[in-house]
Scaffold this motif. Sequence first.
Motif, short mmCIF file in Angstrom:
data_model
loop_
_atom_site.label_atom_id
_atom_site.label_comp_id
_atom_site.label_asym_id
_atom_site.label_seq_id
_atom_site.Cartn_x
_atom_site.Cartn_y
_atom_site.Cartn_z
N CYS A 164 -7.00 57.53 -59.74
CA CYS A 164 -8.27 56.87 -60.01
C CYS A 164 -9.22 57.86 -60.66
N SER A 165 -10.31 57.33 -61.23
CA SER A 165 -11.23 58.15 -62.00
C SER A 165 -12.49 58.46 -61.20
N LEU A 166 -13.19 59.50 -61.63
CA LEU A 166 -14.50 59.83 -61.07
C LEU A 166 -15.62 59.23 -61.90
N SER A 167 -15.35 58.20 -62.68
CA SER A 167 -16.28 57.69 -63.67
C SER A 167 -17.52 57.05 -63.07
N LYS A 168 -17.55 56.77 -61.80
CA LYS A 168 -18.74 56.15 -61.20
C LYS A 168 -19.81 57.17 -60.87
N LEU A 169 -19.52 58.43 -60.99
CA LEU A 169 -20.52 59.45 -60.65
C LEU A 169 -21.55 59.56 -61.78
N PRO A 170 -22.84 59.28 -61.51
CA PRO A 170 -23.85 59.27 -62.57
C PRO A 170 -24.20 60.67 -63.09
N SER A 171 -23.90 61.72 -62.34
CA SER A 171 -24.36 63.06 -62.71
C SER A 171 -23.44 63.76 -63.70
N PHE A 172 -22.31 63.14 -64.07
CA PHE A 172 -21.37 63.77 -64.98
C PHE A 172 -21.10 62.86 -66.17
N SER A 173 -20.69 63.50 -67.26
CA SER A 173 -20.25 62.75 -68.44
C SER A 173 -18.73 62.70 -68.42
N PHE A 174 -18.19 61.49 -68.55
CA PHE A 174 -16.73 61.32 -68.42
C PHE A 174 -16.13 60.77 -69.70
N LYS A 175 -16.74 61.06 -70.83
CA LYS A 175 -16.21 60.56 -72.09
C LYS A 175 -14.81 61.09 -72.36
N ASN A 176 -14.52 62.29 -71.88
CA ASN A 176 -13.23 62.92 -72.17
C ASN A 176 -12.27 62.90 -70.97
N ASN A 177 -12.54 62.04 -70.02
CA ASN A 177 -11.67 61.98 -68.84
C ASN A 177 -10.36 61.27 -69.21
N LEU A 178 -9.26 61.99 -69.16
CA LEU A 178 -7.96 61.45 -69.58
C LEU A 178 -7.09 61.10 -68.38
N TRP A 179 -7.67 60.60 -67.35
CA TRP A 179 -6.94 60.37 -66.10
C TRP A 179 -5.83 59.33 -66.24
N THR A 180 -5.92 58.43 -67.23
CA THR A 180 -4.88 57.41 -67.39
C THR A 180 -3.73 57.87 -68.29
N ASN A 181 -3.87 59.02 -68.94
CA ASN A 181 -2.83 59.49 -69.87
C ASN A 181 -1.77 60.33 -69.17
N VAL A 182 -1.27 59.83 -68.08
CA VAL A 182 -0.29 60.58 -67.27
C VAL A 182 1.04 60.65 -68.02
N LYS A 183 1.57 61.84 -68.13
CA LYS A 183 2.86 62.05 -68.77
C LYS A 183 3.92 62.33 -67.70
N ASP A 184 4.89 61.42 -67.61
CA ASP A 184 5.96 61.55 -66.61
C ASP A 184 7.19 62.15 -67.31
N PHE A 185 7.53 63.37 -66.94
CA PHE A 185 8.67 64.03 -67.57
C PHE A 185 10.01 63.41 -67.16
N ASN A 186 10.00 62.54 -66.16
CA ASN A 186 11.22 61.85 -65.76
C ASN A 186 11.29 60.43 -66.30
#
Length: 241
Positions: free
Chosen positions: A189-211
């Motif tokens: 999940c993302s930390l995008s609900k936190l108002p004190s930070f900018s999350f424009k570059n949060n790539l939390w959904t771009n998970v790369k599974d090597f398997n």
Amino acid sequence: MPRQKFYFKAREALRQQQQQQNNDNYNHTATTTTATDNANNNIKNENYANNDNTSVSTSTSASSIDKNLQTSTESAPPQKLQACTLEDMKDQHIVEASLSDDQDVILRNLNNCTIEFQNACGAAHIKNIHNCKIYLPSVRGSIMIHDSSKSKFFTRSHQLRIHTTLNSIFCIYVTSDPVIEDCDQLSFCSLSKLPSFSFKNNLWTNVKDFNWLRSDQPSPHWKESPELNEDGQLEAWIQQK
């Protein structure tokens, strides 16, 4: 010629001959002495020259050594701080507030622990933790996780690498693609609900599974779970820092 007059002339000739011989001996001695003195003076001058050259060479060598030592001291990189290590603990709640920005964190062999770091750190190395909660508000480099299970991670970092980890939750902010390998039952999940930070570059959904290299189907080893951040636990923790 009278006998007495002949005697005086013979005596005067003998005296002159002896005087001449004495003069010759004196001149020879003076010449020898002068040559010897000149030779000694030449040897002394050569010794002085050699001593001067040796002194200059020694002084130059010492100056070069001092310069090299100074250059080596000036160019030597600063020593890295010793890592903050927490290991071999069970049923503990640890709050760590003494980190430096370039100091690394090592967590290993933890069971049923809550670990909170209040300051930024350089990198984090996590291995063999189970039933734990880990709070890392800012990691300037990478987070490496190995051999863990049933844990929750609340982190901000540049990189996230997860290996041989099962049934764990990751609430993250990451500026490069997260990587998983030999993992299963992971939730993100993302930390995008936190108002004190900018999350424009949060790539939390771009998970790369090597398997899982198939692009037409999502990996079965992880899933997006934005609802996990609904309870406000992470927001309350961050806002208190």
